[in-house]
Design a protein around this motif. Structure first.
Motif, PDB file in Angstrom:
ATOM      1  N   LEU A   4       0.627  -0.950  -0.281  1.00 22.28           N
ATOM      2  CA  LEU A   4       0.358  -0.049  -0.001  1.00 22.28           C
ATOM      3  C   LEU A   4       0.750   1.289  -0.307  1.00 22.28           C
ATOM      4  N   GLU A   5       1.547   1.230   0.478  1.00 28.29           N
ATOM      5  CA  GLU A   5       2.995   2.520   0.852  1.00 28.29           C
ATOM      6  C   GLU A   5       3.469   2.901  -0.804  1.00 28.29           C
TER       7      GLU A   5
ATOM      8  N   GLY B 182       0.167   6.578  -6.974  1.00 22.54           N
ATOM      9  CA  GLY B 182      -0.797   6.921  -6.657  1.00 22.54           C
ATOM     10  C   GLY B 182      -1.934   5.874  -7.343  1.00 22.54           C
TER      11      GLY B 182
ATOM     12  N   HIS C  54      -8.205  -0.839  -1.280  1.00 21.16           N
ATOM     13  CA  HIS C  54      -9.985   0.034  -2.091  1.00 21.16           C
ATOM     14  C   HIS C  54     -10.660  -1.151  -2.679  1.00 21.16           C
TER      15      HIS C  54
ATOM     16  N   GLY D 192       0.430   4.162  -2.796  1.00 23.00           N
ATOM     17  CA  GLY D 192       0.354   4.905  -2.734  1.00 23.00           C
ATOM     18  C   GLY D 192       1.392   6.516  -3.285  1.00 23.00           C
ATOM     19  N   LYS D 193       2.189   5.628  -2.918  1.00 20.83           N
ATOM     20  CA  LYS D 193       3.464   6.657  -3.854  1.00 20.83           C
ATOM     21  C   LYS D 193       3.673   7.167  -5.474  1.00 20.83           C
TER      22      LYS D 193
ATOM     23  N   PRO E 244      -4.605   2.007  -7.129  1.00 17.66           N
ATOM     24  CA  PRO E 244      -5.261   1.468  -6.371  1.00 17.66           C
ATOM     25  C   PRO E 244      -5.098   0.331  -6.568  1.00 17.66           C
TER      26      PRO E 244
END
Ligand code: PLP
Length: 375
Positions: free
Chosen positions: A149-150, A156, A181, A153-154, A158
């Motif tokens: 997830l990190e 963008g 998500h 997220g970095k 999902p």
């Protein structure tokens, strides 16, 4: 010949028939109805997260997850290579292309290092980031979700969790399927619980669940005549099948405990065989449901997994090699692959053992004794 012991079987609790009878009595044979709502509510309280939409298969859940994430023609989606083909095929249903990544040795699931390498390299080559990431909690073992997830997220991107095999598994106290998500569950006949065939998409909020239901029922706009703005699907779970699911929810926790108990028994009983290890939770952060107990057989034993499979087959016991990675499948031979040889080695060394929650202690003993003879 003694009775056959199978890998993973449907296991009824007893109350399923009552719900199905109810569907017949109330003439709710048509799709949708009270059992579907009840099954979804039961799953929501069990998962204690968001909204759940019951669908006709886990494959359908993964497909609608990709639709919800806007995956379309020409996009790329990163997928764990070490998995069942149903994790990747829905990417192709959307006209998108899977990019496969290797596993790491702790959980056997998506390697965060290979994931980031793939994201960076796909951007270099295509000028675009992949549209979604599909980690799998294979055999019930949670993937390294924090790291995944990190990285997601970095950049963008999902995350759609394939939790088809992981209902009841937990990662850092969170139920698998509720961490990304979207999360996909399967209720196929061989999974933790079954609806004879079925699946569900776990959504984090009411609005996305509504949209999933809309797509799953032919994308009919709210008008007095049939009116369609987007392509829909016929993917809802039937009310009869949902009745089986309602009954199965009564025994879900028992099924998970029994599979964990079976895994414990194998771990203890096989600990004296040199060169054989039973897969285990890498730390307290991981709590696998042990949908299937699996072993690795080192070449030092002088036996391949297929030798062992054939020995057990001769005693009427079904075992199976681990999933053959997707990048080694003819159908995906042109798909990009990132990482090393972790999943190839797992495939070369691994074997799945009978793990049905309905197995008796005597049957497990038959399996462990047969393994001692085979190795
Ligand atoms: C079973 C399974 C699926 C597909 O689920 P169905 O309900 O059979 O469509 C997807 N991914 C994995 C990892 C599975 O084991």
């Amino acid at each position: 010949m003694r009775d056959r012991i199978l890998l993973s079987l449907a296991h009824m609790g007893g109350s399923e028939k009552r719900w199905v009878d109810e569907a017949f009595k109330s003439n709710w044979i048509v799709p949708l109805g009270p059992n579907v709502d009840e099954f979804e509510h039961r799953l929501e309280s069990y998962l204690n997260h968001g909204r759940v939409v019951a669908l006709s298969a886990g494959t359908a859940a993964l497909h609608l997850g990709l639709v919800m994430l806007g995956v379309s023609e020409g996009d790329e989606v990163i997928c764990q290579s070490f998995t069942f083909s149903a994790s990747a095929n829905p990417v192709r249903y959307q006209g998108a292309h899977p990019v496969f990544v290797d596993s790491e040795p702790d959980t056997w699931n998506m390697s965060p290092i290979a994931l980031e390498e793939a994201i960076i390299d796909r951007y270099r080559i295509t000028g675009k980031y992949p549209k979604a990431i599909i980690p799998v909690h294979l055999y019930g073992m949670p993937a390294k979700m924090d790291e995944i997830l990190e990285i997601a997220g970095k950049y963008g991107i999902p995350v759609l969790e394939d939790a088809a095999e992981a209902l009841g598994s937990e990662y850092k106290g969170k139920k698998c399927g509720t961490i990304g998500h979207f999360g996909a569950l399967s209720f196929n006949g061989n999974k933790i619980i079954t609806t004879s065939g079925g699946g569900a998409l776990i959504c984090s909020d009411e609005n996305s669940a509504k949209r999933v239901k809309f797509y799953a029922t032919q994308a009919r706009e709210n008008r007095p005549y049939y009116y369609h703005e987007v392509i829909g699907f016929n993917y809802r779970l039937s009310n009869v099948c949902a009745g089986i699911g309602c009954g199965q929810m009564d025994v879900l926790s028992d099924h998970v405990s029994r599979r964990r108990e079976i895994h414990d028994t194998y771990t203890k009983a096989l600990s004296d065989i040199e060169g054989v290890t039973v897969q285990h939770n890498p730390s307290d952060d991981y709590d696998s449901n042990f949908w299937l107990s699996t072993i690795l057989i080192e070449p030092s034993t002088g036996k391949t997994p297929d030798d062992v499979r054939l020995s057990l087959e001769a005693e009427n016991i079904e075992t199976r090699l681990l999933w053959r990675p997707m990048h080694m499948q003819p159908v995906y031979k042109n798909a990009p692959y990132y990482g090393g040889t972790v999943c190839e080695e797992l495939f070369a060394k691994g074997l799945c053992l009978p793990s049905s929650s309905s197995l008796t202690d005597d049957e497990i003993k038959r399996v462990t004794e047969a393994l001692h003879r085979a190795l």
